[in-house]
Design a protein around this motif. Structure first.
Motif, short mmCIF file in Angstrom:
data_model
loop_
_atom_site.label_atom_id
_atom_site.label_comp_id
_atom_site.label_asym_id
_atom_site.label_seq_id
_atom_site.Cartn_x
_atom_site.Cartn_y
_atom_site.Cartn_z
N ARG A 210 0.85 -1.19 0.00
CA ARG A 210 0.00 0.00 0.00
C ARG A 210 0.89 1.25 0.00
O ARG A 210 1.85 1.33 0.74
CB ARG A 210 -0.90 -0.01 1.24
N ILE A 211 0.55 2.20 -0.86
CA ILE A 211 1.30 3.46 -0.94
C ILE A 211 0.85 4.38 0.20
O ILE A 211 -0.33 4.52 0.47
CB ILE A 211 1.06 4.17 -2.29
N PHE A 212 1.83 5.00 0.86
CA PHE A 212 1.54 6.01 1.87
C PHE A 212 2.51 7.17 1.70
O PHE A 212 3.54 7.04 1.02
CB PHE A 212 1.59 5.41 3.29
N LYS A 213 2.21 8.29 2.31
CA LYS A 213 3.07 9.47 2.25
C LYS A 213 3.96 9.49 3.49
O LYS A 213 3.46 9.50 4.60
CB LYS A 213 2.23 10.75 2.23
N MET A 214 5.27 9.49 3.27
CA MET A 214 6.24 9.47 4.37
C MET A 214 6.97 10.82 4.42
O MET A 214 7.60 11.22 3.45
CB MET A 214 7.26 8.35 4.16
N PRO A 215 6.89 11.51 5.58
CA PRO A 215 7.58 12.81 5.67
C PRO A 215 9.05 12.68 6.06
O PRO A 215 9.44 11.79 6.79
CB PRO A 215 6.80 13.51 6.80
N LYS A 216 9.83 13.59 5.50
CA LYS A 216 11.23 13.74 5.87
C LYS A 216 11.53 15.23 5.85
O LYS A 216 10.88 15.98 5.12
CB LYS A 216 12.15 13.06 4.85
N PHE A 217 12.51 15.66 6.63
CA PHE A 217 12.97 17.03 6.45
C PHE A 217 13.59 17.09 5.07
O PHE A 217 14.35 16.20 4.67
CB PHE A 217 13.99 17.42 7.51
N ARG A 218 13.28 18.14 4.34
CA ARG A 218 13.77 18.26 2.97
C ARG A 218 15.27 18.52 2.98
O ARG A 218 15.76 19.48 3.53
CB ARG A 218 13.03 19.39 2.25
N SER A 219 16.01 17.61 2.35
CA SER A 219 17.47 17.72 2.26
C SER A 219 17.92 17.93 0.82
O SER A 219 19.10 18.15 0.57
CB SER A 219 18.12 16.45 2.82
N MET A 220 16.98 17.87 -0.11
CA MET A 220 17.30 18.03 -1.53
C MET A 220 16.57 19.26 -2.07
O MET A 220 15.52 19.66 -1.55
CB MET A 220 16.87 16.79 -2.33
N GLN A 221 17.11 19.83 -3.12
CA GLN A 221 16.51 21.01 -3.75
C GLN A 221 15.16 20.65 -4.37
O GLN A 221 14.93 19.50 -4.76
CB GLN A 221 17.44 21.55 -4.85
N ILE A 222 14.30 21.63 -4.49
CA ILE A 222 13.04 21.47 -5.20
C ILE A 222 13.35 21.09 -6.64
O ILE A 222 14.26 21.65 -7.25
CB ILE A 222 12.21 22.79 -5.16
N GLY A 223 12.63 20.12 -7.18
CA GLY A 223 12.85 19.69 -8.56
C GLY A 223 13.78 18.50 -8.70
O GLY A 223 14.03 18.03 -9.82
N PRO B 175 14.77 14.81 -9.08
CA PRO B 175 13.99 13.65 -9.53
C PRO B 175 13.64 12.71 -8.36
O PRO B 175 14.45 12.52 -7.45
CB PRO B 175 14.93 12.94 -10.52
N ALA B 176 12.43 12.14 -8.40
CA ALA B 176 11.95 11.24 -7.33
C ALA B 176 12.46 9.82 -7.57
O ALA B 176 11.71 8.92 -7.93
CB ALA B 176 10.43 11.27 -7.26
N VAL B 177 13.75 9.65 -7.39
CA VAL B 177 14.38 8.33 -7.53
C VAL B 177 15.28 8.10 -6.32
O VAL B 177 15.61 9.04 -5.59
CB VAL B 177 15.22 8.21 -8.83
N ALA B 178 15.68 6.86 -6.12
CA ALA B 178 16.63 6.56 -5.05
C ALA B 178 17.89 7.40 -5.28
O ALA B 178 18.34 7.58 -6.42
CB ALA B 178 16.96 5.08 -5.04
N THR B 179 18.44 7.94 -4.20
CA THR B 179 19.58 8.85 -4.30
C THR B 179 20.73 8.27 -5.09
O THR B 179 21.38 8.98 -5.87
CB THR B 179 20.05 9.24 -2.88
N HIS B 180 20.98 6.96 -4.95
CA HIS B 180 22.12 6.37 -5.66
C HIS B 180 21.92 6.35 -7.18
O HIS B 180 22.86 6.13 -7.93
CB HIS B 180 22.41 4.96 -5.13
N LEU B 181 20.68 6.60 -7.65
CA LEU B 181 20.41 6.63 -9.08
C LEU B 181 20.63 8.01 -9.71
O LEU B 181 20.58 8.14 -10.93
CB LEU B 181 18.98 6.15 -9.36
N LEU B 182 20.85 9.01 -8.89
CA LEU B 182 21.16 10.35 -9.41
C LEU B 182 22.59 10.37 -9.90
O LEU B 182 23.47 9.78 -9.29
CB LEU B 182 20.96 11.40 -8.31
#
Length: 186
Positions: free
Chosen positions: A48-61, A63-70
């Protein structure tokens, strides 16, 4: 028993951490444009998909991928993003997810909605029956550095060994790893 443990620990942690959470929220807000929290679509129990909060550590924009894929994750970090990630302070808002029951303190880390290979392998092995965790057996045995089959193997081991004592051991090991900043690549 596990849910009761999660609730008691989450309430105690929220009380103890209220001031640091406020300070971090202000620092995130003052050092980069955009919201303080990033709400990530994650895969929970029974896929089931849910929304998980984190303090934002990345810039707006970013890409929504695993960090190692950037290509170069450091380019996307906010001025305090690296510190938040290495110290795991970006994870503090997940106390909310624990309080509402989307997460537990210990379990497999929730996959991103688009990590199809990880989601499929967890489902195949029955790991999707577990409530995802703030930390887990795979987290204390390699964190960002583990290949997906190894993560799932450790998640399956947790499924087979889960108990309150094992959870406490994992929480302790997590505390030690966070202090050492062990296993964090960004």
């Amino acid at each position: 028993m596990k849910r009761f443990f999660d609730l008691v620990l989450a309430v105690l942690a929220a009380l103890v951490l209220v001031l640091p959470v406020i300070v971090i929220a202000l620092l995130v807000r003052l050092t980069s444009p955009g919201p303080v929290l990033y709400w990530s679509d994650r895969v929970g129990r029974h896929s089931r998909i849910f929304k998980m909060p984190k303090f934002r550590s990345m810039q707006i924009g970013t890409p929504a991928v695993a960090t190692h894929l950037l290509n170069d994750a450091k380019v996307y970090l906010t001025p305090i993003g690296s510190f938040l990630r290495k110290s795991s302070l970006d994870e503090l808002p997940q106390l909310w997810s624990i309080l509402v029951g989307d997460m537990s303190f210990v379990g497999p880390r929730p996959a991103l909605f688009n990590q199809d290979d990880l989601i499929a392998l967890r489902s195949k092995n029955g790991v999707d029956e577990l409530v995802p965790g703030l930390t887990g057996w795979a987290q204390v045995n390699g964190r960002d550095e583990l290949p997906i089959p190894e993560k799932v193997k450790l998640d399956l081991e947790y499924l087979q060994r889960q108990s309150l004592g094992f959870d406490i051991r994992i929480l302790w090991l997590t505390f030690v790893k966070v202090l050492q900043r062990d296993g964090v690549s960004h």
